[in-house]
Motif scaffolding. Structure first.
Motif, PDB file in Angstrom:
ATOM      1  N   SER A 159      27.193  29.330 -88.361  1.00 37.08           N
ATOM      2  CA  SER A 159      25.882  29.108 -88.971  1.00 37.08           C
ATOM      3  C   SER A 159      26.026  28.948 -90.466  1.00 37.08           C
ATOM      4  O   SER A 159      27.068  29.219 -91.055  1.00 37.08           O
ATOM      5  CB  SER A 159      24.936  30.251 -88.628  1.00 37.08           C
ATOM      6  OG  SER A 159      25.491  31.459 -89.076  1.00 37.08           O
ATOM      7  N   CYS A 160      24.927  28.480 -91.072  1.00 37.84           N
ATOM      8  CA  CYS A 160      24.918  28.230 -92.511  1.00 37.84           C
ATOM      9  C   CYS A 160      24.941  29.560 -93.253  1.00 37.84           C
ATOM     10  O   CYS A 160      24.242  30.491 -92.869  1.00 37.84           O
ATOM     11  CB  CYS A 160      23.659  27.448 -92.875  1.00 37.84           C
ATOM     12  SG  CYS A 160      23.437  27.262 -94.648  1.00 37.84           S
ATOM     13  N   PRO A 161      25.724  29.666 -94.328  1.00 39.33           N
ATOM     14  CA  PRO A 161      25.725  30.923 -95.079  1.00 39.33           C
ATOM     15  C   PRO A 161      24.397  31.172 -95.804  1.00 39.33           C
ATOM     16  O   PRO A 161      24.107  32.309 -96.175  1.00 39.33           O
ATOM     17  CB  PRO A 161      26.862  30.742 -96.089  1.00 39.33           C
ATOM     18  CG  PRO A 161      27.109  29.275 -96.154  1.00 39.33           C
ATOM     19  CD  PRO A 161      26.699  28.695 -94.839  1.00 39.33           C
ATOM     20  N   ASN A 162      23.589  30.125 -95.979  1.00 37.72           N
ATOM     21  CA  ASN A 162      22.359  30.279 -96.758  1.00 37.72           C
ATOM     22  C   ASN A 162      21.098  30.347 -95.913  1.00 37.72           C
ATOM     23  O   ASN A 162      20.047  30.747 -96.394  1.00 37.72           O
ATOM     24  CB  ASN A 162      22.187  29.099 -97.725  1.00 37.72           C
ATOM     25  CG  ASN A 162      23.407  28.888 -98.587  1.00 37.72           C
ATOM     26  OD1 ASN A 162      23.997  29.845 -99.073  1.00 37.72           O
ATOM     27  ND2 ASN A 162      23.800  27.637 -98.762  1.00 37.72           N
ATOM     28  N   CYS A 163      21.199  29.881 -94.663  1.00 42.88           N
ATOM     29  CA  CYS A 163      19.992  29.740 -93.845  1.00 42.88           C
ATOM     30  C   CYS A 163      20.239  30.319 -92.458  1.00 42.88           C
ATOM     31  O   CYS A 163      21.377  30.417 -92.019  1.00 42.88           O
ATOM     32  CB  CYS A 163      19.620  28.260 -93.677  1.00 42.88           C
ATOM     33  SG  CYS A 163      19.554  27.329 -95.206  1.00 42.88           S
ATOM     34  N   SER A 164      19.153  30.622 -91.758  1.00 41.88           N
ATOM     35  CA  SER A 164      19.318  31.123 -90.395  1.00 41.88           C
ATOM     36  C   SER A 164      19.321  29.957 -89.413  1.00 41.88           C
ATOM     37  O   SER A 164      18.488  29.888 -88.523  1.00 41.88           O
ATOM     38  CB  SER A 164      18.196  32.107 -90.066  1.00 41.88           C
ATOM     39  OG  SER A 164      16.948  31.504 -90.294  1.00 41.88           O
ATOM     40  N   GLN A 215      27.743  20.821 -91.710  1.00 42.74           N
ATOM     41  CA  GLN A 215      26.636  20.669 -92.649  1.00 42.74           C
ATOM     42  C   GLN A 215      25.419  21.436 -92.177  1.00 42.74           C
ATOM     43  O   GLN A 215      25.175  21.536 -90.983  1.00 42.74           O
ATOM     44  CB  GLN A 215      26.201  19.197 -92.735  1.00 42.74           C
ATOM     45  CG  GLN A 215      27.147  18.306 -93.476  1.00 42.74           C
ATOM     46  CD  GLN A 215      26.651  16.871 -93.498  1.00 42.74           C
ATOM     47  OE1 GLN A 215      25.460  16.622 -93.323  1.00 42.74           O
ATOM     48  NE2 GLN A 215      27.550  15.948 -93.697  1.00 42.74           N
ATOM     49  N   CYS A 216      24.661  21.928 -93.164  1.00 35.85           N
ATOM     50  CA  CYS A 216      23.362  22.509 -92.845  1.00 35.85           C
ATOM     51  C   CYS A 216      22.307  21.445 -93.136  1.00 35.85           C
ATOM     52  O   CYS A 216      22.248  20.917 -94.237  1.00 35.85           O
ATOM     53  CB  CYS A 216      23.098  23.734 -93.710  1.00 35.85           C
ATOM     54  SG  CYS A 216      21.408  24.348 -93.563  1.00 35.85           S
ATOM     55  N   HIS A 217      21.484  21.123 -92.151  1.00 34.85           N
ATOM     56  CA  HIS A 217      20.484  20.076 -92.351  1.00 34.85           C
ATOM     57  C   HIS A 217      19.244  20.592 -93.075  1.00 34.85           C
ATOM     58  O   HIS A 217      18.335  19.835 -93.355  1.00 34.85           O
ATOM     59  CB  HIS A 217      20.105  19.446 -91.009  1.00 34.85           C
ATOM     60  CG  HIS A 217      21.186  18.554 -90.463  1.00 34.85           C
ATOM     61  ND1 HIS A 217      21.083  17.886 -89.280  1.00 34.85           N
ATOM     62  CD2 HIS A 217      22.400  18.216 -90.965  1.00 34.85           C
ATOM     63  CE1 HIS A 217      22.190  17.179 -89.060  1.00 34.85           C
ATOM     64  NE2 HIS A 217      22.991  17.372 -90.071  1.00 34.85           N
ATOM     65  N   TYR A 218      19.231  21.870 -93.399  1.00 34.87           N
ATOM     66  CA  TYR A 218      18.074  22.417 -94.114  1.00 34.87           C
ATOM     67  C   TYR A 218      18.314  22.579 -95.598  1.00 34.87           C
ATOM     68  O   TYR A 218      17.442  22.338 -96.394  1.00 34.87           O
ATOM     69  CB  TYR A 218      17.639  23.739 -93.494  1.00 34.87           C
ATOM     70  CG  TYR A 218      16.983  23.529 -92.157  1.00 34.87           C
ATOM     71  CD1 TYR A 218      15.599  23.394 -92.064  1.00 34.87           C
ATOM     72  CD2 TYR A 218      17.737  23.402 -90.997  1.00 34.87           C
ATOM     73  CE1 TYR A 218      14.987  23.160 -90.845  1.00 34.87           C
ATOM     74  CE2 TYR A 218      17.134  23.167 -89.773  1.00 34.87           C
ATOM     75  CZ  TYR A 218      15.759  23.045 -89.701  1.00 34.87           C
ATOM     76  OH  TYR A 218      15.159  22.797 -88.503  1.00 34.87           O
ATOM     77  N   CYS A 219      19.539  23.000 -95.990  1.00 33.94           N
ATOM     78  CA  CYS A 219      19.769  23.231 -97.421  1.00 33.94           C
ATOM     79  C   CYS A 219      20.845  22.309 -97.988  1.00 33.94           C
ATOM     80  O   CYS A 219      21.102  22.326 -99.176  1.00 33.94           O
ATOM     81  CB  CYS A 219      20.147  24.687 -97.686  1.00 33.94           C
ATOM     82  SG  CYS A 219      21.833  25.087 -97.172  1.00 33.94           S
ATOM     83  N   GLY A 220      21.477  21.516 -97.136  1.00 33.67           N
ATOM     84  CA  GLY A 220      22.484  20.589 -97.645  1.00 33.67           C
ATOM     85  C   GLY A 220      23.867  21.189 -97.789  1.00 33.67           C
ATOM     86  O   GLY A 220      24.794  20.511 -98.214  1.00 33.67           O
TER      87      GLY A 220
HETATM   88 ZN    ZN Z   1      21.515  26.042 -95.072  1.00 29.02          ZN
END
Ligand code: ZN
Ligand code: ADP
Length: 790
Positions: free
Chosen positions: A506-511, A524-529
């Motif tokens: 998972s993204c380190p910045n988002c859930s 890639q995280c599609h929410y925070c880039g």
């Molecule tokens: Zn993210």
């Protein structure tokens, strides 16, 4: 004497305007004029929003200078910005920014210079500062520290200092133009000068110097010598930079069909009467809505009024853009998201000065400074691209209706699948409904088949490319026809699963889980880039047996190439379209028949017209249905209806294949039948039962913080206060963790209100002011009429 006090919006994320006193020495700034004001220890440029009441109890600070005496934005647009701030509870400075030239409040610079009469003022600091040459007013204001009475303004009134808008500094580019003096006898024996003169004659006596010498830079010296000899005049002109527009071939204008005529009659009558009236043009794909828009536009232009045409995304509506260029020629400007800053700036001024009277653009073009607005068109009005998901969180369709109302313009919302909101407004008589029930020149609707992916899996077949879809693709290749394959999910795999502990990366910045791109090379995280190398070991257990699961467009391309090695396959999604001009190139190549199969996300579902496309395959029609979003079914229905409309537009019959795990879902069934009325009835029942829009209004208040506790406490306090204020006029849900519980390293909680919009808005404002004060609401995002509550 009335107090000279003004309210000023500052370009800061604050909820209020600020009041300042205007010293007697300064000219009175009109609403919309910029002023220099002190703010804390800084001096900043703000915009006057109007006169304000004096409060003797407060010791108001003085305006330091008036930058423009006349407003930059037109009064109706200033009204619109004020409405926006109020309606969406958004910071006024952010709202006014939308109606100012690109670059916002700091965009164009006022520059002061000495007039001829300033001599003999040697001791004056302003004169001294300007003796070395003109200076921007803002620079002067900084230099004149300790001179609060603004000597500059006195000098201006006395005519000793002149302030102009500096075109160069304002972002305009100047070009040098050469004009031939009358009766030129070119100097004999000077071949270069003779060449320049004959080139100028050929150009009608006047040309840009850069054009004159483009193929022979050495001629530049001759131009200078001719100017010195008085045979040629040189001067600077403002350049207008714009995108390279295709010289659109004038297309044949069709006489309207009977259906188009019936739709046009009330529309033209409203334009003719210069009446505000909103229309909902409900016309199935290919029914000829564009022609209706254009005829209404011609009527407004004929009255000397201007037109705005909004589209969800310019790059995806090449047909409409090209048609507008062909129809309206040089009076059109297309506001692209891909425009360079200078181009954007120049086009804004072309519109402001009335040179461009038809504006085609995405969301923010609703704020284009068209004077005397006659008509606003919102094409594909149901598209979520019209909602801005950052502050100010406005919906361009709703803003378009409000703007039209404020300016006495007619507004047309067009769609094959209108939003439930607009359909209800038409039912209630708030909008006038116009219907185009039939496709032009096409034999009926395409045949639609649903393939149950569960059956394919049971039979051991690949559920990504089931046998029926694969056979249909092969048949298209044999016949030399084309196919579109839709999968509304970009990337290669949707997750990277550890087979030892069962966790996914998972993204380190988002859930949210990361998406894997390029066959496993990046995550890639599609929410925070967020982007990194795809991990080789599990972050939870260090296990090394990782498996790619789920699939996106990249993997579909791979699978199609493997199954059909001879096919020419291309892809269009947000990743591919991120390079300037790339989307247009991919679509053009497909249109020219250089590609057989185009795989893509919803970017391929919109207003394209590919006559050789006879098959549309939807790889996974259930994408989106699983989201915790009350509009999931509506979005799916719209997307499937739109994409099905892409098949068989010309003389070739079309076929659509939808692959699904949920073949009985009503959104799918009714999209297959192209049954809008059936879908509307079914979906409205759900919205009424569950109390979702348009049955009620929503306001979502999101509280964000790096500390979960802080956000949760704010959310609890806010929810309690909002319940106390409700008095039965609305319901409060939550606080709860938002479905997207963590985003960009912040924890998110939300309080959702359902009920009447006006009372909810007033209560939210009251509760937020009580908790955070008037000025700043840190970590709070208010979403009025949210599109989704994630
Ligand atoms: Zn993210
Ligand atoms: P929509 O926007 O409703 O999907 P379009 O405006 O793209 O539909 O029109 C579909 C096609 O019909 C286009 O190729 C257009 O040129 C053609 N068309 C539109 N109006 C007429 C007409 N009155 N006569 C003949 N063809 C028309």
């Amino acid at each position: 004497m009335p107090a000279r006090v003004v309210a000023v919006a500052l370009p800061l994320p604050v909820q209020t305007t600020f009041t300042y006193r205007v010293p007697e020495a300064l000219p009175w700034p009109e609403r919309g004029a910029r002023v220099v004001v002190p703010f804390g220890t800084r001096r900043i440029v703000g915009m006057v929003t109007g006169p304000a009441a004096d409060d003797p109890a407060l010791s108001l600070k003085d305006v330091l200078d008036v930058v423009d005496e006349a407003p930059l934005a037109t009064p109706p647009l200033l009204d619109l910005a004020a409405w926006l701030a109020d309606h969406y509870l958004a910071p006024p400075g952010e709202c006014y920014r939308l109606v100012l030239p690109p670059g916002g409040i700091r965009a164009s610079r006022a520059v002061a210079r000495l007039s001829g009469e300033a001599a003999g003022e040697a001791g004056d600091p302003v004169v001294a500062a300007l003796a070395g040459g003109p200076l921007p007013v803002s620079t002067l204001a900084r230099r004149l520290e300790g001179d609060p009475t603004s000597r500059l303004s006195r000098l201006r009134r006395e005519g000793r200092v002149v302030v102009d808008q500096d075109l160069g500094a304002a972002g305009f580019r100047l070009v040098q133009v050469a004009t031939l003096a009358d009766e030129v006898a070119p100097p004999t024996g000077k071949a270069a000068q003779q060449e320049v003169v004959s080139r100028l004659r050929a150009a009608g006596g006047r040309a840009r110097v850069s054009d004159l010498v483009r193929d022979r830079p050495s001629l530049r010296g001759a131009v200078t010598r001719l100017a010195e000899a008085g045979l040629v005049r040189l001067h600077d002109e403002r350049d207008t930079r714009g995108p390279e527009m295709l010289p659109a071939e004038a297309a044949a204008v069709h006489p309207p069909t009977a259906d188009q005529q019936a739709a046009l009659a009330p529309l033209l009558a409203a334009v003719e009467a210069r009446r505000f009236e909103p229309f909902l043009l409900h016309g199935i794909t290919g029914s000829g809505k564009t022609e209706v828009y254009f005829r209404a536009a011609e009527r407004a232009l004929g009255q000397g009024r201007g037109v705005i045409v909004l589209v969800p995304e310019i790059a995806l509506t090449p047909l409409l853009v090209r048609a507008a260029l062909a129809r309206f020629g040089a009076t059109v400007t297309v506001l692209h998201s891909e425009l360079a800053a200078g181009e954007r700036h120049d086009q804004w001024w072309r519109i402001r000065e009335g040179e461009a009277r038809v504006v085609v653009g995405a969301r923010s073009a609703v704020f284009a400074p068209v004077g005397e607005l006659g008509l606003v068109v919102v094409d594909e009005e149901h598209e979520s691209a019209y909602k801005q998901e950052e502050s100010p969180r406005y919906h361009a369709r709703d803003v378009a209706v409000m703007r039209a109302r404020m300016e006495g313009a007619t507004v047309v919302l067009g769609s094959a699948t209108p939003s439930l909101e607009s359909h209800v407004n038409a039912d209630k008589g708030k909008y006038t409904r116009l219907v185009l029930p039939a496709r032009i020149g096409v034999r009926g609707l395409p045949k639609v088949d649903v393939v149950d992916r569960r059956e394919a899996m049971k039979a051991g077949a690949d559920p990504m490319l089931t046998p029926p879809l694969r056979e249909a693709l092969e048949e298209r290749l044999r016949r030399g026809e084309q196919a579109l394959l839709l999968l509304n999910r970009r990337g290669y795999a949707t997750s990277l699963l550890c087979r030892e502990c069962g966790q996914s990366a998972s993204c380190p910045n988002c859930s949210v889980l990361v998406t894997v791109h390029q066959a496993g090379r990046t995550a890639q995280c599609h929410y925070c880039g967020f982007q990194s190398q795809a991990p080789r070991a599990c972050a939870f257990c260090q296990g090394e047996y990782l498996r790619l699961t789920g699939y996106g467009t990249e993997k579909v391309v791979e699978a199609v190439k493997a199954a059909l090695p001879k096919a020419r396959v291309d892809r269009l999604d947000r990743d591919r379209a991120s390079r300037r001009g790339e989307a247009a190139r991919v679509l053009a190549a497909f249109g020219a028949g250089e590609t057989d199969i185009l795989v893509g996300t919803q970017l391929i579902a919109k207003g394209h017209d590919f006559p050789r496309v006879t098959l549309v395959g939807v790889v996974d029609a259930d994408v989106g249905l699983g989201l915790p979003d009350f509009r999931a079914a509506e979005r799916t229905f719209q997307l499937l209806t739109q994409v099905a409309g892409r098949a068989g537009r010309a003389d070739l019959a079309g076929e659509v294949i939808l692959q699904s795990h949920l073949p009985d879902h009503y959104a799918l069934r009714l999209a297959c039948a192209q049954d809008y009325a059936g879908f509307f009835a079914r979906e409205m029942e759900f919205r009424r039962t569950m109390a979702y829009p348009p049955a009620v209004a929503l306001i979502n208040v999101i509280l964000r913080s790096r500390e979960a506790v802080a956000a949760s406490q704010d959310a609890q306090a806010l929810a309690a206060r909002l319940r106390a204020l409700a008095a039965g006029r609305y319901r409060v849900l939550g606080p709860a963790r938002a479905p997207l519980a963590r985003l960009k390293q912040e924890h998110r909680f939300q309080v959702l209100l359902k009920g009447g919009r006006a009372s909810m808005r007033a209560a939210v404002k009251k509760a937020l002011v009580e908790r955070f004060g008037e000025v700043r609401w840190p970590g709070v995002a208010v979403d009025v009429d949210p599109l989704s509550v994630m």
